[in-house]
Write an enzyme that holds these catalytic residues in place. Sequence first.
Site, PDB file in Angstrom:
ATOM      1  N   CYS A  70       0.808  -1.227   0.000  1.00 28.28           N
ATOM      2  CA  CYS A  70       0.000   0.000   0.000  1.00 28.28           C
ATOM      3  C   CYS A  70       0.839   1.275   0.000  1.00 28.28           C
ATOM      4  CB  CYS A  70      -0.926   0.016   1.203  1.00 28.28           C
ATOM      5  SG  CYS A  70      -2.034  -1.393   1.253  1.00 28.28           S
TER       6      CYS A  70
ATOM      7  N   HIS B 197      12.547   1.317   5.610  1.00 28.09           N
ATOM      8  CA  HIS B 197      12.210  -0.102   5.403  1.00 28.09           C
ATOM      9  C   HIS B 197      12.530  -0.865   6.683  1.00 28.09           C
ATOM     10  CE1 HIS B 197      11.370  -3.799   3.471  1.00 28.09           C
ATOM     11  NE2 HIS B 197      11.368  -3.285   2.249  1.00 28.09           N
TER      12      HIS B 197
ATOM     13  N   HIS C 181      -2.399  19.553   6.913  1.00 24.83           N
ATOM     14  CA  HIS C 181      -3.291  18.452   6.488  1.00 24.83           C
ATOM     15  C   HIS C 181      -2.502  17.145   6.441  1.00 24.83           C
ATOM     16  CE1 HIS C 181      -5.781  21.820   5.268  1.00 24.83           C
ATOM     17  NE2 HIS C 181      -4.753  22.257   4.563  1.00 24.83           N
TER      18      HIS C 181
ATOM     19  N   HIS D  47      -2.433   6.712   5.421  1.00 25.37           N
ATOM     20  CA  HIS D  47      -2.939   5.487   4.803  1.00 25.37           C
ATOM     21  C   HIS D  47      -3.976   4.781   5.686  1.00 25.37           C
ATOM     22  CE1 HIS D  47      -3.170   1.682   2.806  1.00 25.37           C
ATOM     23  NE2 HIS D  47      -2.747   1.049   3.877  1.00 25.37           N
TER      24      HIS D  47
ATOM     25  N   ASN E 171     -10.291  -0.072   1.822  1.00 25.12           N
ATOM     26  CA  ASN E 171      -8.844   0.005   1.648  1.00 25.12           C
ATOM     27  C   ASN E 171      -8.538  -0.239   0.164  1.00 25.12           C
ATOM     28  OD1 ASN E 171      -6.084  -0.387   1.506  1.00 25.12           O
ATOM     29  ND2 ASN E 171      -5.948  -1.592   3.391  1.00 25.12           N
TER      30      ASN E 171
HETATM   31  C1  LIG Z   1     -10.290  -6.477  11.331  1.00 27.28           C
HETATM   32  C2  LIG Z   1     -10.837  -5.314  12.148  1.00 27.28           C
HETATM   33  C3  LIG Z   1     -11.710  -4.464  11.260  1.00 27.28           C
HETATM   34  C4  LIG Z   1     -11.683  -5.882  13.313  1.00 27.28           C
HETATM   35  O1  LIG Z   1     -12.222  -4.825  14.092  1.00 27.28           O
HETATM   36  P1  LIG Z   1     -12.025  -4.786  15.693  1.00 27.28           P
HETATM   37  O2  LIG Z   1     -10.573  -4.838  15.953  1.00 27.28           O
HETATM   38  O3  LIG Z   1     -12.785  -3.632  16.211  1.00 27.28           O
HETATM   39  O4  LIG Z   1     -12.757  -6.072  16.168  1.00 27.28           O
HETATM   40  P2  LIG Z   1     -12.281  -7.172  17.210  1.00 27.28           P
HETATM   41  O5  LIG Z   1     -11.045  -6.862  17.915  1.00 27.28           O
HETATM   42  O6  LIG Z   1     -13.498  -7.451  18.055  1.00 27.28           O
HETATM   43  O7  LIG Z   1     -12.028  -8.413  16.252  1.00 27.28           O
HETATM   44  C5  LIG Z   1     -13.104  -9.130  15.682  1.00 27.28           C
HETATM   45  C6  LIG Z   1     -12.615 -10.533  15.461  1.00 27.28           C
HETATM   46  O8  LIG Z   1     -11.666 -10.491  14.419  1.00 27.28           O
HETATM   47  C7  LIG Z   1     -10.475 -11.139  14.845  1.00 27.28           C
HETATM   48  N1  LIG Z   1      -9.379 -10.486  14.135  1.00 27.28           N
HETATM   49  C8  LIG Z   1      -9.057  -9.182  14.126  1.00 27.28           C
HETATM   50  N2  LIG Z   1      -7.990  -8.976  13.334  1.00 27.28           N
HETATM   51  C9  LIG Z   1      -7.650 -10.173  12.812  1.00 27.28           C
HETATM   52  C10 LIG Z   1      -6.623 -10.596  11.931  1.00 27.28           C
HETATM   53  N3  LIG Z   1      -5.756  -9.740  11.380  1.00 27.28           N
HETATM   54  N4  LIG Z   1      -6.571 -11.904  11.629  1.00 27.28           N
HETATM   55  C11 LIG Z   1      -7.465 -12.786  12.149  1.00 27.28           C
HETATM   56  N5  LIG Z   1      -8.454 -12.421  12.987  1.00 27.28           N
HETATM   57  C12 LIG Z   1      -8.542 -11.145  13.323  1.00 27.28           C
HETATM   58  C13 LIG Z   1     -10.448 -10.933  16.340  1.00 27.28           C
HETATM   59  O9  LIG Z   1      -9.644 -11.898  16.978  1.00 27.28           O
HETATM   60  C14 LIG Z   1     -11.909 -11.129  16.670  1.00 27.28           C
HETATM   61  O10 LIG Z   1     -12.211 -12.503  16.691  1.00 27.28           O
HETATM   62  P3  LIG Z   1     -12.977 -13.187  17.922  1.00 27.28           P
HETATM   63  O11 LIG Z   1     -14.315 -12.512  17.928  1.00 27.28           O
HETATM   64  O12 LIG Z   1     -13.036 -14.626  17.553  1.00 27.28           O
HETATM   65  O13 LIG Z   1     -12.146 -12.883  19.097  1.00 27.28           O
HETATM   66  C15 LIG Z   1      -9.715  -4.484  12.762  1.00 27.28           C
HETATM   67  O14 LIG Z   1      -8.991  -5.267  13.699  1.00 27.28           O
HETATM   68  C16 LIG Z   1      -8.754  -3.934  11.756  1.00 27.28           C
HETATM   69  O15 LIG Z   1      -8.988  -2.898  11.145  1.00 27.28           O
HETATM   70  N6  LIG Z   1      -7.607  -4.574  11.632  1.00 27.28           N
HETATM   71  C17 LIG Z   1      -6.505  -4.084  10.786  1.00 27.28           C
HETATM   72  C18 LIG Z   1      -6.607  -4.587   9.409  1.00 27.28           C
HETATM   73  C19 LIG Z   1      -5.275  -4.499   8.749  1.00 27.28           C
HETATM   74  O16 LIG Z   1      -4.365  -5.265   9.059  1.00 27.28           O
HETATM   75  N7  LIG Z   1      -5.097  -3.522   7.819  1.00 27.28           N
HETATM   76  C20 LIG Z   1      -3.853  -3.303   7.154  1.00 27.28           C
HETATM   77  C21 LIG Z   1      -3.922  -3.828   5.761  1.00 27.28           C
HETATM   78  S1  LIG Z   1      -2.336  -3.958   5.059  1.00 27.28           S
HETATM   79  C22 LIG Z   1      -2.077  -2.501   4.339  1.00 27.28           C
HETATM   80  O17 LIG Z   1      -2.926  -1.681   4.301  1.00 27.28           O
HETATM   81  C23 LIG Z   1      -0.720  -2.308   3.785  1.00 27.28           C
HETATM   82  C24 LIG Z   1      -0.378  -3.180   2.612  1.00 27.28           C
HETATM   83  O18 LIG Z   1      -1.138  -4.069   2.254  1.00 27.28           O
HETATM   84  O19 LIG Z   1       0.670  -2.979   1.997  1.00 27.28           O
END
Ligand SMILES: CC(C)(COP(=O)(O)OP(=O)(O)OC[C@H]1O[C@@H](n2cnc3c(N)ncnc32)[C@H](O)[C@@H]1OP(=O)(O)O)[C@@H](O)C(=O)NCCC(=O)NCCSC(=O)CC(=O)O
Length: 435
Positions: A169, A247, A333, A337, A370
């Site tokens: 990203c 990095h 501003h 990401h 995203n």
């Molecule tokens: C996934 C979410 C929307 C979930 O929201 P919440 O955190 O509020 O909810 P929560 O903590 O109650 O979690 C809900 C359930 O999801 C599970 N859970 C959360 N994150 C998880 C993950 N990464 N893998 C597996 N399970 C996951 C929790 O254990 C829980 O399960 P249970 O209910 O069984 O306990 C959030 O955690 C989030 O935004 N995570 C970040 C996503 C991410 O990594 N983005 C970056 C993308 S990479 C990027 O952008 C860069 C790139 O690609 O280059």
Amino acid sequence: MTEVQLLGITISILLVSTVLLFIRRRRRFPVMLLGYSCHLPDSDRRCTLDLCEYLGARMNIYDFEALEFMRLIYRKSGLGEETYMPPYLMQPVECLSIKHPTAIQEAKEGLFSTVSALLCKTDVAPQAITHVVVACSLFSPSPSLSSLLINRFGFSESVKTYAFSGMGCSAGTMCVDFATRLLRYQPGYALIVVTESMGVNWYFGNNRHMLVTNCIFRVGSAALILTSDPTQRPKAKMELVLTQRTHHGADDSAYGAAIQMDDEDGMVGVALTKDLIRVAGTSLRRHISTLAPHVLPLSEMVRYAYRVGKSYLAGDKKSASLQVPDFTKAFEHICFHAGGKAVIDSVGKLMKFEHGVLEPARMTLHRFGNTSSSLVFYELAYFEAKGRIKKGDRVWMLAFGTGFKACSVVWRALKDSSMDPDNPWINCIHRYPVS
Ligand SMILES: CC(C)(COP(=O)(O)OP(=O)(O)OC[C@H]1O[C@@H](n2cnc3c(N)ncnc32)[C@H](O)[C@@H]1OP(=O)(O)O)[C@@H](O)C(=O)NCCC(=O)NCCSC(=O)CC(=O)O
């Protein structure tokens, strides 16, 4: 004229031309953002959360727990009811085995629409483009996506093309850094196009880390033209102040925080580990420590040093290590990401930002999901749609990418912002921000 005099004149001419050439080579041209365009897919690709759930359920491949998990993540994701799904997923379920043509279709839709709109509104002729830089992390066909653009728009034969993949990203900001290096010493026009390929990379297994990716990533692309041609200054939106890349991949946990791999059944997907939030925080701390001296006013550096010193003297090492400078003193501003709700929350907490600072990130996640490397440009478009950027304002773009990388781009506005006719927020900005 004697031979000695002739030799003297020749040597002098050679010396002067070498010095002139050297000065010309070392002369740094300001790099400016002439314009940019973000892809707004057709309305028939718009997906409510219910429809997203249905598109997964109708495939009959996910077990009950996986479907329940996806439902939960959709509700918690921070995504709204209007994000865009790729053509691959919107086609009849019996066509899901046809992958490559829909990946090309998805790429063409994003690339062609943004580049057409951009060339048109900046009034830059395709023949004037000197460099084409394309980034798409998960789809690298042959011929490359940059060749696809050459074939469609007929850029000149001397155009230099670059196609990056696997950069995650942060590719949007990384491409700005890269193109700037190409333009600094020679006036030119770099067309940058960043996109992601959602359909062909859809994950068909039950691994939760990979299902999270399916749930939060959505279709989006952006194209921009950077120029170092001084005559374009009156037309340019912003001037580039600096770029900064770090990095963090030497650390195994950072390297593996977001990674494409096979699941236990051999299905390929991009796994987002729960550790990613911690990794993002650690990487951000390191990144801003390299950025701070270049951007912060001296008064804020002194204030920061004072706060750290005070905590140390009080014997509170933890509090000292948690101190961060106030970056809102450096920028008006911030386009941060919006990789996921939890990423935005944790960055906001770490940087001690007031809620409003990350409003564009939250709203962009809500409206578009995203979209990977193009996200920061949708955020810039949000600021422009709201008319918030004034001449002289400083804009900070910061993106994370797999690897694990962080890349900052700092701009200074050359004019007050206004909403371009192709601004992707044009039909919905009146409804934002939403709570
Ligand atoms: C996934 C979410 C929307 C979930 O929201 P919440 O955190 O509020 O909810 P929560 O903590 O109650 O979690 C809900 C359930 O999801 C599970 N859970 C959360 N994150 C998880 C993950 N990464 N893998 C597996 N399970 C996951 C929790 O254990 C829980 O399960 P249970 O209910 O069984 O306990 C959030 O955690 C989030 O935004 N995570 C970040 C996503 C991410 O990594 N983005 C970056 C993308 S990479 C990027 O952008 C860069 C790139 O690609 O280059």
